[in-house]
Design a protein around this motif. Structure first.
Motif, PDB file in Angstrom:
ATOM      1  N   PRO A 149     -36.604 -18.231 -36.831  1.00  0.00           N
ATOM      2  CA  PRO A 149     -36.816 -19.400 -37.685  1.00  0.00           C
ATOM      3  C   PRO A 149     -35.870 -20.553 -37.366  1.00  0.00           C
ATOM      4  O   PRO A 149     -36.271 -21.723 -37.424  1.00  0.00           O
ATOM      5  CB  PRO A 149     -36.579 -18.843 -39.089  1.00  0.00           C
ATOM      6  CG  PRO A 149     -36.972 -17.399 -38.991  1.00  0.00           C
ATOM      7  CD  PRO A 149     -36.513 -16.979 -37.614  1.00  0.00           C
ATOM      8  N   SER A 184     -41.316 -12.862 -34.670  1.00  0.00           N
ATOM      9  CA  SER A 184     -40.180 -13.498 -35.336  1.00  0.00           C
ATOM     10  C   SER A 184     -39.290 -12.435 -35.949  1.00  0.00           C
ATOM     11  O   SER A 184     -39.774 -11.553 -36.662  1.00  0.00           O
ATOM     12  CB  SER A 184     -40.661 -14.451 -36.428  1.00  0.00           C
ATOM     13  OG  SER A 184     -39.579 -14.850 -37.248  1.00  0.00           O
ATOM     14  N   TRP A 240     -37.664 -16.451 -43.189  1.00  0.00           N
ATOM     15  CA  TRP A 240     -38.251 -17.779 -43.022  1.00  0.00           C
ATOM     16  C   TRP A 240     -38.149 -18.569 -44.331  1.00  0.00           C
ATOM     17  O   TRP A 240     -38.029 -18.005 -45.401  1.00  0.00           O
ATOM     18  CB  TRP A 240     -39.735 -17.667 -42.692  1.00  0.00           C
ATOM     19  CG  TRP A 240     -40.088 -17.310 -41.290  1.00  0.00           C
ATOM     20  CD1 TRP A 240     -40.323 -16.065 -40.785  1.00  0.00           C
ATOM     21  CD2 TRP A 240     -40.284 -18.223 -40.200  1.00  0.00           C
ATOM     22  NE1 TRP A 240     -40.652 -16.134 -39.460  1.00  0.00           N
ATOM     23  CE2 TRP A 240     -40.638 -17.446 -39.068  1.00  0.00           C
ATOM     24  CE3 TRP A 240     -40.202 -19.613 -40.066  1.00  0.00           C
ATOM     25  CZ2 TRP A 240     -40.912 -18.020 -37.832  1.00  0.00           C
ATOM     26  CZ3 TRP A 240     -40.471 -20.173 -38.829  1.00  0.00           C
ATOM     27  CH2 TRP A 240     -40.814 -19.392 -37.726  1.00  0.00           C
ATOM     28  N   TRP A 270     -42.411 -22.179 -40.902  1.00  0.00           N
ATOM     29  CA  TRP A 270     -43.430 -21.156 -40.636  1.00  0.00           C
ATOM     30  C   TRP A 270     -44.800 -21.817 -40.488  1.00  0.00           C
ATOM     31  O   TRP A 270     -45.538 -21.538 -39.531  1.00  0.00           O
ATOM     32  CB  TRP A 270     -43.447 -20.120 -41.767  1.00  0.00           C
ATOM     33  CG  TRP A 270     -44.211 -18.864 -41.448  1.00  0.00           C
ATOM     34  CD1 TRP A 270     -43.686 -17.663 -41.063  1.00  0.00           C
ATOM     35  CD2 TRP A 270     -45.638 -18.675 -41.498  1.00  0.00           C
ATOM     36  NE1 TRP A 270     -44.690 -16.742 -40.860  1.00  0.00           N
ATOM     37  CE2 TRP A 270     -45.907 -17.329 -41.117  1.00  0.00           C
ATOM     38  CE3 TRP A 270     -46.713 -19.489 -41.810  1.00  0.00           C
ATOM     39  CZ2 TRP A 270     -47.188 -16.800 -41.050  1.00  0.00           C
ATOM     40  CZ3 TRP A 270     -48.009 -18.970 -41.734  1.00  0.00           C
ATOM     41  CH2 TRP A 270     -48.245 -17.643 -41.364  1.00  0.00           C
ATOM     42  N   ASN A 323     -44.046 -11.314 -38.292  1.00  0.00           N
ATOM     43  CA  ASN A 323     -42.709 -11.113 -38.832  1.00  0.00           C
ATOM     44  C   ASN A 323     -42.291  -9.678 -38.556  1.00  0.00           C
ATOM     45  O   ASN A 323     -43.094  -8.743 -38.691  1.00  0.00           O
ATOM     46  CB  ASN A 323     -42.722 -11.364 -40.336  1.00  0.00           C
ATOM     47  CG  ASN A 323     -41.888 -12.564 -40.720  1.00  0.00           C
ATOM     48  OD1 ASN A 323     -41.414 -13.299 -39.874  1.00  0.00           O
ATOM     49  ND2 ASN A 323     -41.716 -12.760 -42.012  1.00  0.00           N
ATOM     50  N   PRO A 363     -47.574 -16.576 -45.151  1.00  0.00           N
ATOM     51  CA  PRO A 363     -46.377 -17.259 -44.677  1.00  0.00           C
ATOM     52  C   PRO A 363     -45.106 -16.560 -45.143  1.00  0.00           C
ATOM     53  O   PRO A 363     -44.970 -16.210 -46.315  1.00  0.00           O
ATOM     54  CB  PRO A 363     -46.496 -18.656 -45.304  1.00  0.00           C
ATOM     55  CG  PRO A 363     -47.963 -18.852 -45.499  1.00  0.00           C
ATOM     56  CD  PRO A 363     -48.501 -17.501 -45.845  1.00  0.00           C
ATOM     57  N   CYS A 364     -44.207 -16.324 -44.194  1.00  0.00           N
ATOM     58  CA  CYS A 364     -42.881 -15.743 -44.455  1.00  0.00           C
ATOM     59  C   CYS A 364     -42.933 -14.255 -44.798  1.00  0.00           C
ATOM     60  O   CYS A 364     -41.884 -13.645 -45.028  1.00  0.00           O
ATOM     61  CB  CYS A 364     -42.148 -16.483 -45.568  1.00  0.00           C
ATOM     62  SG  CYS A 364     -42.151 -18.270 -45.429  1.00  0.00           S
TER      63      CYS A 364
END
Length: 649
Positions: free
Chosen positions: A361, A388, A393, A398, A414, A436-437
Motif C-alpha cells: 500500500p 499486496s 490498506w 486500493w 490481499n 476493498p482492503c
C-alpha cells in the motif's frame, strides 16, 4: 467495512491449479474443500505435497506427527529431500523445461540478465563448490547481506544445496542491525557486495559489511560480489571475491537432508528483546510459499512473478521458492520502482511480461500522488493478479490501483501472515468476491478464527486472529530459544497460536485487519520491534532512555516516533533531534529512521520499571489510554499527550 467490487468468473476459476486439485480430491465447492483442509491437516498437506510432484530421495511415512504437541509438529516424518534440487534439478533435467527462464534481473540503470533453469543450476553448482572449499558444511550458518541481484538467489540455493543454513539480511540495514543477525545465529560466513545502484547513485555495502564483521567474532570469511567494481576496503586474510569462489565448474550433488532440517533462519522483531530467529526447514517455508504462490495466486509455468521486496524480508525468499517450485519465472529488480520516472514499475511489467505483481500500500500511495498520466502508454495486458502484503490498506489507494491501473479487471489479492508463518494466514483468491482492503478469509490448511478477550469466536467486532492447528511452514521455534517462541504465540490460550493482529469479520464473511494487537512497528511493510530502535538510541552518548512507538503516516502507513530522556539538557532541541534521527538512520538504515525524536524528562513506567509503550502511543495520538492503575508516573503521560496535540500525519 466495504462491499465486494471484484467477482470471479466461472471460466477463470476452472483454469486455476487450485480448482484442478479440488476436482482431483472430489470437491467442486470451495467452502467444502476449505473445511476438509482444516478437518484433517495431515491429509491435506500430504495431498498438496503429492500434487507438487516433489522429488523425495526417501519417501515420508507420515505427513504430520503431533507427539510433542501442536506447537512442535514434525512434518513429512522420515522423508528426505533437498529443496535446491526440487527448485532446480528436476526442471533442468527435463528437456521440455530446462531452457525456460527461471530468473530475470534488471538493474537500476536498466541493464538486464536472464538465466534459464539449466543456467541457474550451473551457477548454483559453482557457488556450492566454492563454499564447500571454504569449509561450509551441513548445519553451518551463512549470512546474506546483498542487494537484489542474481548472486543473492544463487547463494541462497547453493547454501541449501550444501545442507547449510542461510540468514538473509535487509540490504538497507546498517552494520549494527546486520551484526545483530549474524550474532543471533553465529554465522561464520558473510556474503555481501561492494555496493549497488539506487536512484542512479552508488550505495556502498562493503564498508557496512566490514563493520558488521568486526562486531561479530564468529565471522571467518567475507565473500564479496563485485557488483560495481568500485574501490573498497579489502582484508586479504578474510575477504574472498565472488569470482574466485565461482571458479569450479563441476556439478555438486545436493546434500540429502531430512525434511525437518533447518534451511533458513530469518529474523523478525517483536515488542521486546533482540530480533527473533525464526527457523524454517527444507519441507516447511518452501512448500508453504509454493502452495500460496501456486494455488492461491495461481503462479505456474509461463508466468512471471515480481514482488517489489528485498531478500531480507520474508517476501524475498518467498518469491524465490514460490516461483521456482512452481516452474515459473521470477523477476528481481535492483532499484526503486519510481526511478528515473514514476512509471518505472509499469515499464518493468511491460518489458518483462509480468503476470503477478506484488506491491505494498505504501508504494501505491506514493505512485498515486504522481497522477494517472504516468499510466498512459504502458502495456499492462500481461498482468493477471496484483498481490499486496506487509500492511493494511486504506480505501483510496486500493481503489486507485483497482480502477485506474487494473481497469477493474485485475483482482487485488490481499495476503497477510508473516515471517513465522512462511506465507499467508489470510488471503484472496479466484474463488471468492473481493472487497476493498479485505480478505476472502483464511487460506486452505489455515484453521484461523477471530476471538474476543474470553477466547470466544466473534463476528462483526474486532478480535484477536488465532490459529487452532499447525500448518506446513510454521516456524520450528526460534533459534536456540524455545521458551521465547512458546511465550510469543502459545501461552495466552491453550493449544492456540495467537498471531498478534486485530481482525474483524463482517456480515458477508469478508475479513479485515485493523492493526497489530502488540507493539510491533510496521514501517512501509517492514516489521520492527521498538526495542531494536531503542537499543540504537541508547547507544548515543547523550541518551539515557528511549521508547519507540508507531504512528499513522499517510505515505508509509506507519512511521516511528521516539521519546528520549537525555543525560543532560540539549543546547538546541532541534539540532539534537536531527542528530538522533541521522544516528538511527546510519545504524539501522535510512528506510527505518524515525520521523520525530521528542525529548521528555521521564517515560511512563509501571512500578517495576516496565515502559508502557501502548500508553505512550495512545496519549500521543489523543486516544483513550485505558487502565493506568499500574502506572508509576501519571505526569509523564500528560506531557506526552500535550506533545501529541501538535502531531500532524
Amino acid at each position: 467495512m466495504y462491499k465486494p467490487v471484484w467477482f470471479p468468473r466461472r471460466e477463470m476459476i476452472e483454469q486455476t491449479r487450485l480448482y484442478r486439485l479440488m476436482q482431483k480430491l472430489g470437491y467442486e465447492d470451495y467452502d467444502a474443500f476449505y473445511q476438509a483442509s482444516i478437518k484433517d491437516i495431515g491429509w491435506f498437506w500430504d495431498e498438496v505435497a503429492k500434487d507438487m510432484s516433489l522429488a523425495w530421495t526417501v519417501p515420508y511415512t507420515k505427513a504430520v506427527d503431533l507427539e510433542r504437541g501442536i506447537a512442535w509438529p514434525r512434518w513429512f516424518v522420515g522423508g528426505r529431500l533437498n529443496i535446491s534440487a526440487n527448485a532446480l534439478d528436476r526442471f533442468a533435467e527435463d528437456p521440455a523445461r530446462r531452457h525456460q527462464l527461471a530468473l530475470i534481473w534488471e538493474g537500476d540503470d536498466g541493464s538486464t540478465e536472464k538465466l534459464t533453469y539449466r543456467e541457474l543450476l550451473r551457477e548454483v553448482n559453482r557457488c556450492a563448490r566454492g563454499l564447500r572449499e571454504l569449509g561450509v558444511r551441513r548445519g553451518d550458518r551463512v549470512a546474506l547481506y546483498l542487494p537484489m541481484i542474481v548472486e543473492n538467489v544463487v547463494a541462497m540455493l547453493a547454501i541449501a544445496r550444501l545442507g547449510a543454513i542461510f540468514t538473509p539480511c535487509f540490504s538497507g540495514y546498517g552494520a549494527e542491525a546486520v551484526a545483530t543477525r549474524i550474532q543471533g545465529c553465529e554465522a561464520k560466513w558473510l556474503i555481501t557486495a561492494d555496493g549497488y545502484k539506487r536512484r542512479g547513485k552508488t550505495v556502498a555495502m562493503k564498508e557496512e559489511a566490514d563493520r558488521a564483521a568486526q562486531l561479530s567474532p564468529s565471522i571467518e570469511k567475507v565473500i564479496v560480489v563485485r557488483r560495481l567494481g568500485r574501490a573498497c576496503p579489502w582484508h586479504d586474510s578474510r575477504d574472498v571475491s565472488w569470482d574466485e569462489l565461482m571458479k569450479k565448474m563441476e556439478p555438486l550433488p545436493p546434500v540429502d537432508t531430512d525434511a525437518s532440517e533447518p534451511l533458513m533462519i530469518i529474523f523478525t522483531s517483536g515488542t521486546t528483546g533482540k530480533p527473533k530467529g525464526t527457523v524454517h526447514t527444507h519441507s516447511g517455508f518452501p512448500l508453504k510459499a509454493a502452495f500460496d504462490a501456486g494455488y492461491a495466486f495461481d503462479v505456474g509455468p509461463g508466468d512471471v512473478l515480481f514482488w517489489v521486496t528485498d531478500m531480507g524480508w520474508m517476501m524475498g525468499p518467498w518469491m524465490v521458492f514460490g516461483s521456482l517450485l512452481m516452474g515459473s519465472t521470477m523477476l528481481l529488480y535492483e532499484g526503486t520502482p519510481n526511478y528515473p520516472q514514476p512509471n518505472r514499475l509499469w515499464q518493468l511489467v511491460e518489458r518483462h511480461g509480468v503476470t503477478h505483481l506484488g506491491i505494498s500500500p505504501t508504494l501505491i500511495r506514493s505512485l498515486m500522488k504522481e497522477g494517472e498520466s504516468w499510466l498512459k502508454g504502458n502495456d499492462l495486458s500481461s498482468l493477471r493478479v496484483f498481490g499486496s502484503t506487509g500492511e493494511p490498506w486504506n480505501p483510496e489507494p486500493w481503489m486507485w490501483l483497482f480502477e485506474q491501473v487494473g481497469r477493474k479487471q485485475i483482482p487485488i489479492f490481499n495476503y497477510s501472515g508473516g515471517t513465522e508463518v512462511s506465507g499467508g494466514i489470510l488471503g484472496n483468491h479466484f474463488f471468492k468476491p473481493i472487497a476493498p482492503c479485505g480478505f476472502a478469509g483464511p487460506l486452505p490448511g489455515m484453521d484461523a478464527d477471530v476471538w474476543d478477550e474470553q477466547g470466544k469466536p466473534v463476528r462483526g467486532e474486532v478480535g484477536e486472529l488465532v490459529l487452532r492447528q499447525p500448518w506446513v511452514g510454521m516456524t520450528s521455534g526460534f533459534w536456540q530459544d524455545d521458551d521465547r517462541y512458546e511465550e510469543a504465540y502459545w501461552r495466552r490460550w491453550p493449544q492456540t497460536w495467537v498471531h498478534g493482529d486485530w481482525v474483524a469479520i463482517d456480515e458477508e464473511g469478508q475479513w479485515f485487519i485493523t492493526g497489530r494487537s502488540d507493539d510491533t512497528l510496521n514501517i512501509a511493510g517492514k516489521r520492527m520491534g521498538p526495542a531494536e530502535m531503542e537499543s540504537v538510541l541508547v547507544d548515543h552518548p547523550a541518551v539515557l532512555e528511549a521508547a519507540t512507538i508507531g504512528v499513522p503516516d499517510s505515505v508509509k502507513g506507519e512511521c516511528a516516533v521516539c521519546f528520549v530522556v537525555l543525560k543532560a539538557e540539549p543546547d538546541t532541541g532541534e539540532e539534537m533531534e536531527r542528530e538522533l534521527i541521522h544516528f538511527v538512520g546510519e545504524k539501522m538504515g535510512k528506510a527505518l529512521k524515525p520521523k520525530r525524536v521528542l525529548f521528555v524528562d521521564e517515560l511512563p513506567k509501571t512500578r517495576n520499571g516496565k515502559i508502557l509503550r501502548r500508553v505512550i502511543r495512545s496519549a500521543y495520538l489523543g486516544r483513550e489510554t485505558g487502565d493506568l492503575s499500574s502506572l508509576e508516573n501519571h505526569t509523564a503521560v500528560e506531557i506526552i499527550r500535550k506533545m501529541g496535540d501538535n502531531h500532524i500525519d
